[in-house]
Scaffold this motif. Structure first.
Motif, PDB file in Angstrom:
ATOM      1  N   VAL A 282       0.834  -1.196   0.000  1.00  0.00           N
ATOM      2  CA  VAL A 282       0.000   0.000   0.000  1.00  0.00           C
ATOM      3  C   VAL A 282       0.873   1.252   0.000  1.00  0.00           C
ATOM      4  N   VAL A 283       1.905   1.223   0.823  1.00  0.00           N
ATOM      5  CA  VAL A 283       2.797   2.374   0.890  1.00  0.00           C
ATOM      6  C   VAL A 283       3.462   2.600  -0.470  1.00  0.00           C
ATOM      7  N   GLU A 284       3.819   1.515  -1.106  1.00  0.00           N
ATOM      8  CA  GLU A 284       4.463   1.596  -2.410  1.00  0.00           C
ATOM      9  C   GLU A 284       3.551   2.305  -3.416  1.00  0.00           C
ATOM     10  N   VAL A 285       2.289   1.907  -3.439  1.00  0.00           N
ATOM     11  CA  VAL A 285       1.327   2.507  -4.364  1.00  0.00           C
ATOM     12  C   VAL A 285       1.166   4.000  -4.070  1.00  0.00           C
ATOM     13  N   ILE A 286       1.038   4.338  -2.782  1.00  0.00           N
ATOM     14  CA  ILE A 286       0.874   5.739  -2.395  1.00  0.00           C
ATOM     15  C   ILE A 286       2.080   6.544  -2.846  1.00  0.00           C
ATOM     16  N   ASN A 287       3.227   5.993  -2.586  1.00  0.00           N
ATOM     17  CA  ASN A 287       4.479   6.669  -2.894  1.00  0.00           C
ATOM     18  C   ASN A 287       4.630   6.909  -4.393  1.00  0.00           C
ATOM     19  N   ASN A 288       4.114   5.988  -5.167  1.00  0.00           N
ATOM     20  CA  ASN A 288       4.202   6.131  -6.612  1.00  0.00           C
ATOM     21  C   ASN A 288       3.186   7.112  -7.166  1.00  0.00           C
ATOM     22  N   THR A 289       2.073   7.314  -6.462  1.00  0.00           N
ATOM     23  CA  THR A 289       0.983   8.134  -6.977  1.00  0.00           C
ATOM     24  C   THR A 289       1.113   9.592  -6.559  1.00  0.00           C
ATOM     25  N   VAL A 290       1.423   9.826  -5.282  1.00  0.00           N
ATOM     26  CA  VAL A 290       1.513  11.200  -4.762  1.00  0.00           C
ATOM     27  C   VAL A 290       2.817  11.386  -4.015  1.00  0.00           C
ATOM     28  N   GLN A 291       3.032  12.651  -3.611  1.00  0.00           N
ATOM     29  CA  GLN A 291       4.232  12.945  -2.825  1.00  0.00           C
ATOM     30  C   GLN A 291       3.918  12.656  -1.357  1.00  0.00           C
ATOM     31  N   LEU A 292       4.436  11.562  -0.804  1.00  0.00           N
ATOM     32  CA  LEU A 292       4.098  11.117   0.562  1.00  0.00           C
ATOM     33  C   LEU A 292       4.884  11.921   1.593  1.00  0.00           C
ATOM     34  N   ARG A 293       4.199  12.586   2.516  1.00  0.00           N
ATOM     35  CA  ARG A 293       4.869  13.345   3.571  1.00  0.00           C
ATOM     36  C   ARG A 293       4.963  12.531   4.851  1.00  0.00           C
ATOM     37  N   THR A 294       3.856  11.959   5.248  1.00  0.00           N
ATOM     38  CA  THR A 294       3.838  11.184   6.496  1.00  0.00           C
ATOM     39  C   THR A 294       2.979   9.950   6.318  1.00  0.00           C
ATOM     40  N   PHE A 295       3.459   8.855   6.898  1.00  0.00           N
ATOM     41  CA  PHE A 295       2.631   7.657   6.949  1.00  0.00           C
ATOM     42  C   PHE A 295       2.782   7.077   8.354  1.00  0.00           C
ATOM     43  N   ARG A 296       1.720   7.148   9.153  1.00  0.00           N
ATOM     44  CA  ARG A 296       1.896   6.596  10.509  1.00  0.00           C
ATOM     45  C   ARG A 296       0.624   5.915  11.002  1.00  0.00           C
ATOM     46  N   GLU A 297       0.862   4.982  11.911  1.00  0.00           N
ATOM     47  CA  GLU A 297      -0.257   4.250  12.484  1.00  0.00           C
ATOM     48  C   GLU A 297      -0.961   5.157  13.491  1.00  0.00           C
ATOM     49  N   VAL A 298      -2.260   5.143  13.489  1.00  0.00           N
ATOM     50  CA  VAL A 298      -3.012   5.914  14.479  1.00  0.00           C
ATOM     51  C   VAL A 298      -3.188   5.041  15.721  1.00  0.00           C
ATOM     52  N   ILE A 299      -2.532   5.485  16.818  1.00  0.00           N
ATOM     53  CA  ILE A 299      -2.608   4.698  18.053  1.00  0.00           C
ATOM     54  C   ILE A 299      -3.614   5.375  18.976  1.00  0.00           C
ATOM     55  N   PRO A 300      -4.602   4.639  19.428  1.00  0.00           N
ATOM     56  CA  PRO A 300      -5.623   5.279  20.270  1.00  0.00           C
ATOM     57  C   PRO A 300      -5.053   5.652  21.634  1.00  0.00           C
ATOM     58  N   SER A 301      -5.647   6.677  22.237  1.00  0.00           N
ATOM     59  CA  SER A 301      -5.184   7.072  23.571  1.00  0.00           C
ATOM     60  C   SER A 301      -5.665   6.039  24.590  1.00  0.00           C
ATOM     61  N   MET A 302      -4.991   5.982  25.713  1.00  0.00           N
ATOM     62  CA  MET A 302      -5.392   5.060  26.781  1.00  0.00           C
ATOM     63  C   MET A 302      -6.807   5.377  27.234  1.00  0.00           C
ATOM     64  N   ASN A 303      -7.142   6.650  27.167  1.00  0.00           N
ATOM     65  CA  ASN A 303      -8.474   7.072  27.567  1.00  0.00           C
ATOM     66  C   ASN A 303      -9.528   6.357  26.719  1.00  0.00           C
ATOM     67  N   ASP A 304      -9.313   6.364  25.369  1.00  0.00           N
ATOM     68  CA  ASP A 304     -10.256   5.699  24.468  1.00  0.00           C
ATOM     69  C   ASP A 304     -10.304   4.205  24.750  1.00  0.00           C
ATOM     70  N   ILE A 305      -9.112   3.633  24.924  1.00  0.00           N
ATOM     71  CA  ILE A 305      -9.046   2.185  25.158  1.00  0.00           C
ATOM     72  C   ILE A 305      -9.801   1.820  26.429  1.00  0.00           C
ATOM     73  N   PHE A 306      -9.578   2.624  27.469  1.00  0.00           N
ATOM     74  CA  PHE A 306     -10.235   2.388  28.758  1.00  0.00           C
ATOM     75  C   PHE A 306     -11.749   2.380  28.578  1.00  0.00           C
ATOM     76  N   ILE A 307     -12.262   3.441  27.973  1.00  0.00           N
ATOM     77  CA  ILE A 307     -13.715   3.570  27.822  1.00  0.00           C
ATOM     78  C   ILE A 307     -14.265   2.442  26.955  1.00  0.00           C
ATOM     79  N   GLN A 308     -13.569   2.188  25.836  1.00  0.00           N
ATOM     80  CA  GLN A 308     -14.001   1.130  24.916  1.00  0.00           C
ATOM     81  C   GLN A 308     -14.044  -0.228  25.597  1.00  0.00           C
ATOM     82  N   ALA A 309     -12.930  -0.567  26.253  1.00  0.00           N
ATOM     83  CA  ALA A 309     -12.806  -1.899  26.842  1.00  0.00           C
ATOM     84  C   ALA A 309     -13.837  -2.101  27.943  1.00  0.00           C
ATOM     85  N   VAL A 310     -14.015  -1.065  28.768  1.00  0.00           N
ATOM     86  CA  VAL A 310     -14.965  -1.194  29.870  1.00  0.00           C
ATOM     87  C   VAL A 310     -16.388  -1.310  29.326  1.00  0.00           C
ATOM     88  N   ALA A 311     -16.695  -0.499  28.315  1.00  0.00           N
ATOM     89  CA  ALA A 311     -18.042  -0.536  27.748  1.00  0.00           C
ATOM     90  C   ALA A 311     -18.310  -1.902  27.138  1.00  0.00           C
TER      91      ALA A 311
END
Lengths: 316, 441
Positions: A282-311
């Motif tokens: 996927v990164v390869e395709v993106i890199n070939n199509t547009v000028q890639l500035r940043t590619f990073r995983e979105v890591i949820p905050s502990m707050n979200d995890i806490f609420i999600q897991a408890v719910a």
């Protein structure tokens, strides 16, 4: 990973309700271990069992490789959430008293206390009465008393409550320093931001059960849902078109970022990649199509995890 | 054990250094003396004021022979009762003696403007009876009646000696025995209440200020409780020792200033306050004779050792037993207001013991005294009555029972305490407290 404290299938019942139901967890040596959970989940009961204040109905606690015995309490420092000092006693005398109860000799305790008082800039308080101190000041004294006997295991229950940000930071650094010196720290709090800052491992307890355990990174990643954020320069339509045939999905919400960044000709997309092995292609395709500035995983905050897991757990 | 000592030391140092300790140490003996002796002295003072009584004597036989005494002044009047009543004289009352009083002895009436007292009533009755009896005797026309009566009169003075096991006879001073029993019994009652409450308040303070939460990770709740109980016991003993020295100094001073007789008189008056004691001490008891017996008794080392040793044994045992109960109650509540109901099982036996002590003074080795001096909850106070009359039967059994019950109570209280200190926002009943004791740790 060397396990310092092992909780093995602990069950504890009080008249009418179960405080802990078959809880197990392993605290590695020399880490800060976050013990999280909503109010009344059973955290305090677990801490009291570790402190040998109450005994479990079932299960065992292993401390530094042997079954927990009353003598181990001397190797534990516990700062409870609800804490107090004798109001009419002088600060120094009181700190000495607690230190002696932890088994330090009077001379040894005095020497160590003087050091800590200097470190925290409170030398002038020695002969003050506790009733003259503010809440934050009293908390500092309590922190010192908790760590003074240099225990192998430290348990802090909401250590930052009552502190201003400056002193909270001072305390945080002290906790990390103690860990670096080899102490194992159990840290119980509702403040998820501080969990992200200091914890290496966490356990989430809800309704008497351990519902989530692991290293902080692992837990956060596993709750990430393989969502990635892509910042790029170039034509959005062509990128969307190029990604259409790949094993990834576009998330609707990601398009909002597009409008905001129009002026900078910089765009952002949020995409979901189901399988880790597809990330490279996927990164390869993106890199070939547009000028890639940043590619990073979105890591949820502990707050979200806490609420999600408890719910999620509570819904079951 | 080391931790209990550290805790006890803190309790002791904190309390002894407080201003309130110094103040109570000074004020308590004064309050104690006031409670015990002032009413007696007041009675003496009030009896100095003489009551004036107008006598209307219709028989013509009694009136002029009535004699003034320490508390009454009689004045004969020729006027009739109805006139006097209207005149509304400023007197205590009007005594009307009927015409036929010799044959109808109930025809004597006392009208008073204020409430009368038993003392006055019995003194008047006594006088009138003597006068009528003497008058009746006269009618038998016996020669030399006065001389015969004079010869018949025999002042008996009972010499009381107590035989010990080896058959030796020793003077026994009833007054001293009663006074000591009263003082020591009362002291134990006061100390148990005062210091028991101190234990309870200390526990409540630790709990409500959350110091307890910090403590329990370094010490066992049981150590915390025992340390507190023992530390405060040390405070109590210290205070008591200060008083002993104080009393010895003041007592020696008072003896040399006032002389023994007046002190004895005060003590006797105080003892006479209690009707039970009055019947023992008796009005005819001669002070001089008793003073000799008193001095002989108090200088008898066996007597002193028995009384003081017994006192200390029961004082400490009683305090320990009740302090454990007070500690359990303190652990169960959040603030002092909630203690009332839970304190009942503690205060009832204590007050009961005090009442039993009062009545046991009539019969120090009677069944009431013996039984209640065996029951551990009342024995510390009730045994004080028996101690002055020789080594009581079953003394050591009673001591063993007391200390045994203390150990059982500490065990039970420790179990309640352990649960109670973590219970907040609850106002438990006694039943719940006992249920806590059955919880596993």
């Amino acid at each position: 990973m060397e396990v310092f404290l092992k909780i093995e299938n602990i069950t504890k019942q009080f008249a009418g309700h179960t405080a802990l139901d078959d809880v197990s967890l392993e605290v590695p040596r020399g880490c800060v271990y976050g013990l999280l959970g909503p109010n009344g989940a059973g955290k305090t009961t677990l801490i009291r069992i570790i402190n040998h204040i109450t005994a479990p109905d079932k299960g065992r606690v292993w401390f530094n490789g042997h079954p927990l015995s009353p003598a181990d309490v001397a190797n534990i420092g516990y700062l409870p959430e609800e804490r107090g000092l004798y109001k009419t006693m002088k600060v120094g005398e009181q700190a000495l008293y607690f230190a002696q109860l932890k088994g330090l000799s009077k001379a040894e305790a005095t020497a160590r206390l003087k050091k800590w008082f200097v470190k925290f800039g409170i030398e002038g308080w020695w002969n003050k009465k506790v009733s003259e101190l503010s809440k934050g000041m009293a908390q500092k004294v309590q922190f010192i008393v908790t760590v003074l006997h240099e225990p192998q295991l430290l348990i802090f229950d909401e250590p930052f409550s009552g502190f201003d940000p400056i002193n909270a930071n001072l305390l945080k650094n002290e906790i990390l320093e103690l860990r670096d010196k080899g102490a194992t720290v159990i840290f119980s709090t509702h403040n998820m931001a501080s969990v992200e800052e200091v914890c290496d491992h966490i356990t989430l307890i809800n309704k008497s059960k351990n519902i989530l355990s692991g290293s902080l990174d692992e837990v956060r990643r596993s709750h990430g849902g393989n969502i990635f954020e892509v910042d790029f320069r170039g034509d959005k339509e062509s990128l969307v078109g190029a990604l259409a045939g790949l094993p990834c999905g576009l998330l609707d919400e990601s398009l909002i970022a597009d409008e905001d960044k129009e002026n900078h000709s910089e765009r952002a997309l949020k995409i979901h990649i189901e399988r880790d092995e597809d990330v490279r292609s996927v990164v390869e395709v993106i890199n070939n199509t547009v000028q890639l500035r940043t590619f990073r995983e979105v890591i949820p905050s502990m707050n979200d995890i806490f609420i999600q897991a408890v719910a999620k757990h509570s819904a079951k | 054990m080391g931790k209990i000592k550290i805790i006890a030391e803190r309790e002791f140092n904190e309390r002894v250094r407080k201003k309130s300790f110094i103040i109570t140490t000074i004020l308590m003996p004064i309050a104690f003396v006031a409670i015990m002796f002032v009413p007696a002295l007041m009675m003496n003072i009030s009896s100095d004021e003489k009551k004036e009584i107008i006598v209307v004597d219709q028989s013509g036989m009694v009136g002029e022979r009535l004699q003034d005494d320490g508390q009454m002044m009689f004045s004969l009047s020729d006027k009739g009762f109805d006139t006097l009543k209207e005149e509304n004289n400023e007197v205590f009352g009007i005594l009307v003696i009927g015409e036929d009083v010799a044959t109808n002895p109930s025809n004597v009436q006392l009208f008073t403007y204020e409430s009368s007292t038993i003392n006055i009533e019995s003194a008047i009755t006594e006088q009138v009876r003597n006068i009528i009896e003497a008058e009746k005797l006269k009618q038998y026309n016996i020669d030399d009646l006065d001389r015969i009566l004079g010869e018949i009169k025999t002042p008996v003075s009972l010499q009381v000696k107590q035989l010990n096991e080896s058959g030796e006879a020793k003077d026994s001073s009833a007054i001293l025995n009663i006074a000591l029993a009263y003082v020591f019994g009362f002291l134990i009652y006061m100390f148990v209440f005062l210091y028991g409450n101190m234990v309870m308040q200390g526990v409540i303070e630790e709990k409500s200020s959350k110091v307890m939460e910090v403590m329990v990770s370094s010490v066992k709740p049981f150590q915390l409780m025992m340390g507190k109980i023992l530390g405060i016991a040390a405070v109590a003993i210290t205070q008591f020792m200060i008083w002993v020295v104080f009393i010895l100094v003041v007592g020696a001073g008072a003896m040399s200033l006032l002389g023994g007789d007046e002190l004895l008189a005060a003590a006797q008056a105080s003892a006479a306050m209690d009707p039970a004691m009055a019947s023992m001490s008796g009005a005819e008891m001669s002070i001089d004779k008793d003073a000799a017996a008193l001095i002989n008794t108090i200088t008898d080392p066996g007597y002193l050792v028995r009384i003081l040793g017994g006192f200390l044994l029961y004082f400490v045992g009683g305090y320990l037993l009740y302090a454990a109960m007070f500690a359990a109650v303190g652990s169960a509540v959040d603030n002092e207001k909630d203690t009332n109901n839970l304190q009942l099982p503690i205060t009832i036996p204590l007050i009961l013991a005090l009442f039993v002590m009062m009545s046991a003074m009539q019969e120090p080795n009677g069944p009431l005294a013996v039984w209640f001096s065996m029951i551990p909850f009342t024995s510390p106070i009730v045994m004080m009555v028996r101690l002055p009359y020789g080594m009581p039967d079953g003394f050591w059994i009673s001591v063993l029972l007391l200390y045994g019950t203390f150990l059982a109570m500490v065990w039970l209280a420790g179990k309640i305490y352990r649960v109670g200190v973590f219970m907040y926002g609850k106002k438990p009943t006694l039943g719940e407290l006992l249920k806590w004791a059955r919880y596993k740790s």
